[in-house]
Design a protein around this motif. Sequence first.
Motif, PDB file in Angstrom:
ATOM      1  N   ARG A 189      11.171  -0.377  -1.415  1.00 61.02           N
ATOM      2  CA  ARG A 189       9.714  -0.269  -1.343  1.00 61.02           C
ATOM      3  C   ARG A 189       9.071  -0.590  -2.691  1.00 61.02           C
ATOM      4  O   ARG A 189       7.870  -0.784  -2.767  1.00 61.02           O
ATOM      5  CB  ARG A 189       9.313   1.125  -0.845  1.00 61.02           C
ATOM      6  CG  ARG A 189       9.684   1.340   0.624  1.00 61.02           C
ATOM      7  CD  ARG A 189       8.953   2.499   1.272  1.00 61.02           C
ATOM      8  NE  ARG A 189       9.407   3.813   0.838  1.00 61.02           N
ATOM      9  CZ  ARG A 189      10.452   4.467   1.372  1.00 61.02           C
ATOM     10  NH1 ARG A 189      11.153   3.907   2.352  1.00 61.02           N
ATOM     11  NH2 ARG A 189      10.791   5.651   0.930  1.00 61.02           N
TER      12      ARG A 189
ATOM     13  N   LEU B 294       2.737  -2.409   8.015  1.00 60.88           N
ATOM     14  CA  LEU B 294       3.844  -1.739   8.726  1.00 60.88           C
ATOM     15  C   LEU B 294       4.392  -0.548   7.938  1.00 60.88           C
ATOM     16  O   LEU B 294       4.472   0.571   8.441  1.00 60.88           O
ATOM     17  CB  LEU B 294       4.954  -2.758   9.013  1.00 60.88           C
ATOM     18  CG  LEU B 294       6.197  -2.203   9.719  1.00 60.88           C
ATOM     19  CD1 LEU B 294       5.850  -1.677  11.098  1.00 60.88           C
ATOM     20  CD2 LEU B 294       7.281  -3.272   9.839  1.00 60.88           C
ATOM     21  N   VAL B 295       4.773  -0.790   6.700  1.00 60.56           N
ATOM     22  CA  VAL B 295       5.401   0.286   5.931  1.00 60.56           C
ATOM     23  C   VAL B 295       4.361   1.332   5.527  1.00 60.56           C
ATOM     24  O   VAL B 295       4.621   2.542   5.584  1.00 60.56           O
ATOM     25  CB  VAL B 295       6.107  -0.267   4.678  1.00 60.56           C
ATOM     26  CG1 VAL B 295       6.808   0.847   3.931  1.00 60.56           C
ATOM     27  CG2 VAL B 295       7.104  -1.334   5.087  1.00 60.56           C
TER      28      VAL B 295
ATOM     29  N   ARG C 159       1.798   2.261   7.149  1.00 55.24           N
ATOM     30  CA  ARG C 159       1.543   3.135   8.295  1.00 55.24           C
ATOM     31  C   ARG C 159       2.692   4.100   8.492  1.00 55.24           C
ATOM     32  O   ARG C 159       2.501   5.266   8.817  1.00 55.24           O
ATOM     33  CB  ARG C 159       1.319   2.307   9.563  1.00 55.24           C
ATOM     34  CG  ARG C 159      -0.058   1.694   9.579  1.00 55.24           C
ATOM     35  CD  ARG C 159      -0.422   1.045  10.897  1.00 55.24           C
ATOM     36  NE  ARG C 159      -1.811   0.600  10.827  1.00 55.24           N
ATOM     37  CZ  ARG C 159      -2.255  -0.546  11.312  1.00 55.24           C
ATOM     38  NH1 ARG C 159      -1.419  -1.361  11.941  1.00 55.24           N
ATOM     39  NH2 ARG C 159      -3.515  -0.884  11.208  1.00 55.24           N
ATOM     40  N   TRP C 160       3.891   3.585   8.263  1.00 57.29           N
ATOM     41  CA  TRP C 160       5.038   4.475   8.402  1.00 57.29           C
ATOM     42  C   TRP C 160       4.971   5.584   7.338  1.00 57.29           C
ATOM     43  O   TRP C 160       5.357   6.715   7.587  1.00 57.29           O
ATOM     44  CB  TRP C 160       6.342   3.673   8.269  1.00 57.29           C
ATOM     45  CG  TRP C 160       7.545   4.553   8.368  1.00 57.29           C
ATOM     46  CD1 TRP C 160       8.047   5.129   9.493  1.00 57.29           C
ATOM     47  CD2 TRP C 160       8.363   4.991   7.293  1.00 57.29           C
ATOM     48  NE1 TRP C 160       9.125   5.893   9.184  1.00 57.29           N
ATOM     49  CE2 TRP C 160       9.354   5.828   7.841  1.00 57.29           C
ATOM     50  CE3 TRP C 160       8.343   4.749   5.913  1.00 57.29           C
ATOM     51  CZ2 TRP C 160      10.328   6.431   7.068  1.00 57.29           C
ATOM     52  CZ3 TRP C 160       9.325   5.351   5.138  1.00 57.29           C
ATOM     53  CH2 TRP C 160      10.313   6.182   5.710  1.00 57.29           C
TER      54      TRP C 160
END
Lengths: 246, 472
Positions: free
Chosen positions: A79, A102-103, A105-106
């Motif tokens: 990340r 995507l990440v 939101r995760w």
Amino acid sequence: MGQPTFETIGAVKRYDDAFALGPLDLSVPSGSTTALIGPSGAGKSTLLRLLNGLVWPDAGEVRFRGRALSRAELPAIRRQIGYVVQGGGLFPHLDALGNVALVARWLRWDEQRIEARAAELAHIARLPPDALRRFPSQLSGGQAQRVSLMRALMLDPEVLLLDEPLGALDPMTRFELQQDLRDVFARLRKTVVLVTHDLAEAAFLSDRAVLMRAGRIVQQGAVEELIRAPVDPFVTSFVRAQRRAP
Amino acid sequence: MTALLLALAVQVGSKQFTESVILAEIAVQTLRANGTPAEHRRELGGTRVLWEALRAGQIDIYPEYTGTIAEEMLAGERDLPGALARLGLGMSDPLGFEDNYALGMRRDVAERLGVRVISDLSRLPNIELGFSNEFLRRRDGWPRLREVYRLSQARVRGMDHQLAYRALRSGDIQATDLYSTDAEIRAGDLALLEDDRRAFPRYQAVFLFRAPLPAPAARALARLAGAISAPEMIAMNARALIDRVPEAQVASDFLREKLGLDRPVASAGLAARIAQRTAEHLFLVAVSLAAAIAFSLPLGILAFRWRRLGQVALGVAGVVQTIPSLALLVFMIPLLGIGAGPAIVALFLYSLLPIMRGTHAGLSGIAPELRESAHALGLPERAVLARVELPLASRSILSGIKTAAVIDVGAATLGALIGAGGYGQPILTGIRLADTGLILEGAVPAALLALAVQALFDLLERALVPRGLLLA
């Protein structure tokens, strides 16, 4: 410069057939822009993927900011390393914003923060704002590549890895995106490692080059150095071959 | 409340032939008239199924014949009541009539040839005999008959029971085996030949039950002792089989005339019948499918992650798929008995392969660079699965589930064979009574349900599969 961002120390990757990569000793200084260049099959992409642990060395080690990569920490480390896969690798089930976020939101960023960051990145990557709501199949090749770049930059990583970011684009788009990439690199001051087989592109986008051949590093240093002081005949012929191209 | 009453009700089973259904119906109505809640588990199958279901406690009572008990279930036992008692079972007093093997001839042919009893056949070595295949084979059938009466006819053919009646009437054969209460006898054109040397075992109709039967139920059954004569049974069989009167009505009419029990039969209308069977059918499909999804979706994921395990799991599911559904259902009976339970398990097993394969194929079909992208972004394994891999595989997974659902709707019709109800029930009864209307009453809704399931999944695909995948 301080500590290098990446180091590979005697890293070796063996494949089933005779081909093996390495041993590779590479150092990527923090804040530099490095191009991995060489003919196809030289192992450029594999070396790039060693850096973020997508490929795991059979011998030797890979260090990120002085620490050897460990499998347990990989998701967290990745990340901090933006990665643009060859061809963009956009997820067809998500629209452009869904890909970019995507990440985030995760990680449960709130939606406002996500939208603000995406708008900022769209501006940096020069993506028309309405394209954020389109699905990958509805984007042009250049737009898809910009979305892929935005996705890699979303969490504001210190490092950016790009695998042939301008690979399959038509010449016009390629030229345009080259300019934009250089602006982005200059503006964001990140450590960048990119793969290309084009010497001119390497010279245009990066300050350092690593020339590879058959799984080994032949020469690394400033791009002008490769041209001015080739260490062996292969470097000379590679440079000459590239010069002949328009 | 209703469910509780049903669970407490005395369960009366019947075999898959008309006389058994009528007798069970008579028992149910008699029990109810005497204040005992009772439920009819119709047409569960053959002797073996009923016998096992009785011993396992899934039914409490069913009509049986003394000869069958002596010849098939307790072969070699001299003391039937004693042997049954040791198994925790009991036998009612005989109901009155016997359903024996018998030989029948056309009345005019019998008179012309001067045949009245079976012994008379030994004088006629040249007549042609046609027997049902079961009778030809059974120890207590043709082999014993030939031995006891020293019959020497060379022209003996095996054929279907119904065809034998036709062949007899058309004169192709001169004698056939029949049951002494066959509906066909009512027409009056057949002569029954007396078994003058007692070659056949006696098949007295009785009720078998789990002992001890509650006192009110025992008293109710006692009212039926000796109550049904052979001509009465023949008449009832004929009303059901030839006149197509529902068995419940036949039983009710008989009980009113004979025992003065006046309980009108609540005959459900067509819509109500179909509604109930739809509920039963959907229950079978929904429960088995839900369980199969919960089980084989994770298994499909594991099969993709660990190739070795995957090959084994897909192989096993593939083998299960090749077992004929009927065999699978019958195989379930000793393990799980009768009813919805074993049918659901069988349907569950059938659904495994399509869902597992759909999941596995969906995951395998994801382009490597997409999977690599997901990992390179720093998503942990579970998030990659939930946010990237499963959505990308959703179309394939859904189509696997759809295949399983459509298979289930079809296969669930066979559930009626083991008492699970559903659309198979009228089909089964329709086949027994050769009633096309009844068969269609099950087959048409089953076909419509299969189409509806298809349509439902097409809608689900639009709702569940990410829009971006549908664009491509």
